[in-house]
Scaffold this motif. Structure first.
Motif: not given
Length: 456
Positions: A321-339
């Motif tokens: 996620x990003x705050x109003x100053x443009x700084x990124x904040x981690x949420x979680x990590x996924x393996x994304x299997x679009x196949x």
């Protein structure tokens, strides 16, 4: 032009609830015959037929959420709806016509007509852009397959005022400054200047009030490539995804503060939003954790165990996620299997110590991905801890019932599996304790929504 208060209509919603969902017809095979409506609509059908008899043919918008040939909108805020119909008169200098009908007594009459040049109506929006009760109509006219012209109109009985007209690559209508009115942000990549976003707001007249730069390294902002959403602390923002570096994308995030448009992720020294560059484009921004805040993906290629290829086989997706100053904040990590159509939220205890392997059975009825703990030492074998299966075919239920396996989807488990064409199941492996229970694996597993995929 002063907007007039004479727009009056009869209630139209009841009849359209009979499977019409706010429109009279949808499919191409229905464009020349209005369905038999209740008697209240006979008068409107007569007026539509008169337009066709005069040489008009139906020409519904090509894209967007509103693609019906006849649409209902409360344009004057009185709780009743006007009927808007889209036509083409091929022999006219301005062949595209948007007819707006109102009901007077038991008859319908033409309130006004918006005319446009071009080959088609690309899309249409009805929005509140000022503090009057009337909605403005924003129309994208398709001049050619590659060129579109955007215009906004104010309407009144028998008259139309064009409030603005501009070329564009993409645009978005959104209440950026939280004043309960829609602002228009137009994204342009002109050949004679730098790419930029332009803010149009209503202050007595609708005009351009500010601009902000897009990333300098972009190729183009795709038409429809802009999403609206919220940053942290519920700050409204626009997320503009552009092609970048040949096969990648870059996302510029725009907010509006005190009437000023700002690209909060732009690095002023580099002239680009380097924090949001990605070269794995199968996923795009979405509210992945359903908290109301937009998350952007940061893909990272995963190192394979004893496999050396020029192209990564697997990617991890770090969601932020990003705050109003443009700084990124981690949420979680996924393996994304679009196949295979699913993603999995990785255990936090795993860190970066992960490798993956596929083990699909011949015939395609069982496709499997195994997760293993691995610190990256080629001399030490990975420690498998979980396998997720996609099961299809007539024996999918029996395969999901094999010892050690548990069903992830459908949610009813094996009780609902006979009604599902695909079963997703999982199995714990004994190489490493990931610390998850079966229920926790189910909570971390999800089916991919098709609109996340860049190729969908």
């Amino acid at each position: 032009m002063k907007k007039r208060g004479g727009i009056r209509t009869a209630a139209l919603a009841l009849a359209l609830s009979l499977s019409l969902s706010g429109c009279f017809f949808r499919g191409a095979d229905e464009l020349y015959a209005v369905p038999q409506p209740p008697k209240d609509y006979e008068a409107l059908k007569v007026r539509l037929s008169e337009v066709i008899a005069a040489g008009g043919e139906y020409a519904a918008p090509l894209s967007g959420e509103l693609i019906q040939t006849v649409q209902l909108q409360d344009l004057d805020g009185d709780g009743q709806k006007e009927a808007i119909a889209f036509f083409r008169f091929s022999s006219d200098e301005k062949p595209l016509k948007i007819y707006i009908f109102r009901q007077v007594g038991e008859e319908y009459e033409v309130l006004t007509v918006i005319e446009g040049a071009g080959t088609a109506i690309n899309c249409v929006d009805y929005v509140q852009m000022d503090d009057e009760p009337y909605k403005e109509i924003v129309v994208s006219w398709q001049m050619s397959e590659q060129v579109h012209s955007l215009a906004a109109y104010s309407i009144g009985p028998g008259e139309v005022e064009e409030l603005l007209r501009t070329d564009y690559n993409s645009y978005k209508l959104y209440d950026l400054d939280q004043d309960n009115q829609q602002e228009l942000v137009v994204f342009r990549t002109p050949t004679d200047g730098p790419p930029q976003a332009e803010l149009y707001d209503f202050h007595g007249v609708l005009g351009k009030t500010d601009t902000a730069p897009l990333s300098g390294g972009i190729t183009a902002v795709a038409d429809g490539g802009v999403q609206a959403g919220y940053l942290m602390d519920w700050v409204p923002a626009l997320f503009a995804v552009s092609t970048y570096g040949g096969n990648g994308t870059i996302t510029d995030i725009f907010t509006c503060r005190d009437g000023k448009l700002e690209n909060i992720t732009l690095d002023p020294d580099m002239g680009e939003s380097r924090e949001t560059v990605q070269f794995y484009t199968q996923v795009t921004g979405t509210d992945i954790n359903n908290d109301g805040i937009m998350e952007l993906p940061q893909p990272t290629p995963l190192v394979d165990y004893k496999i050396t290829t020029a192209t990564p086989n697997f990617w991890l997706i770090h969601w932020r996620q990003f705050d109003a100053q443009g700084e990124a904040h981690p949420v979680f990590t996924t393996y994304h299997n679009d196949r295979d159509g699913w993603y999995f939220i990785l255990p936090e205890t795993l860190g970066n110590n992960l490798t993956l392997a596929r083990s699909d059975l011949p015939g395609g009825g069982e496709r499997a991905v195994t997760f293993s703990y691995w610190e990256g030492d080629e001399a030490v074998e990975p420690k498998p801890f979980l396998t997720i299966y996609k099961l299809t075919g007539t024996n999918r239920v029996s395969r999901a019932s094999l010892p050690g396996r548990f069903v992830l989807f459908p949610a009813e488990g094996l009780a609902g599996a006979n009604d599902a064409n695909t079963i997703y199941a999982a199995e714990f492996r004994d190489g490493w304790d990931c610390g998850l229970t079966e229920d926790e694996v189910r909570e971390r597993f999800a089916i991919i929504k098709t609109d996340w995929l860049g190729n969908s």
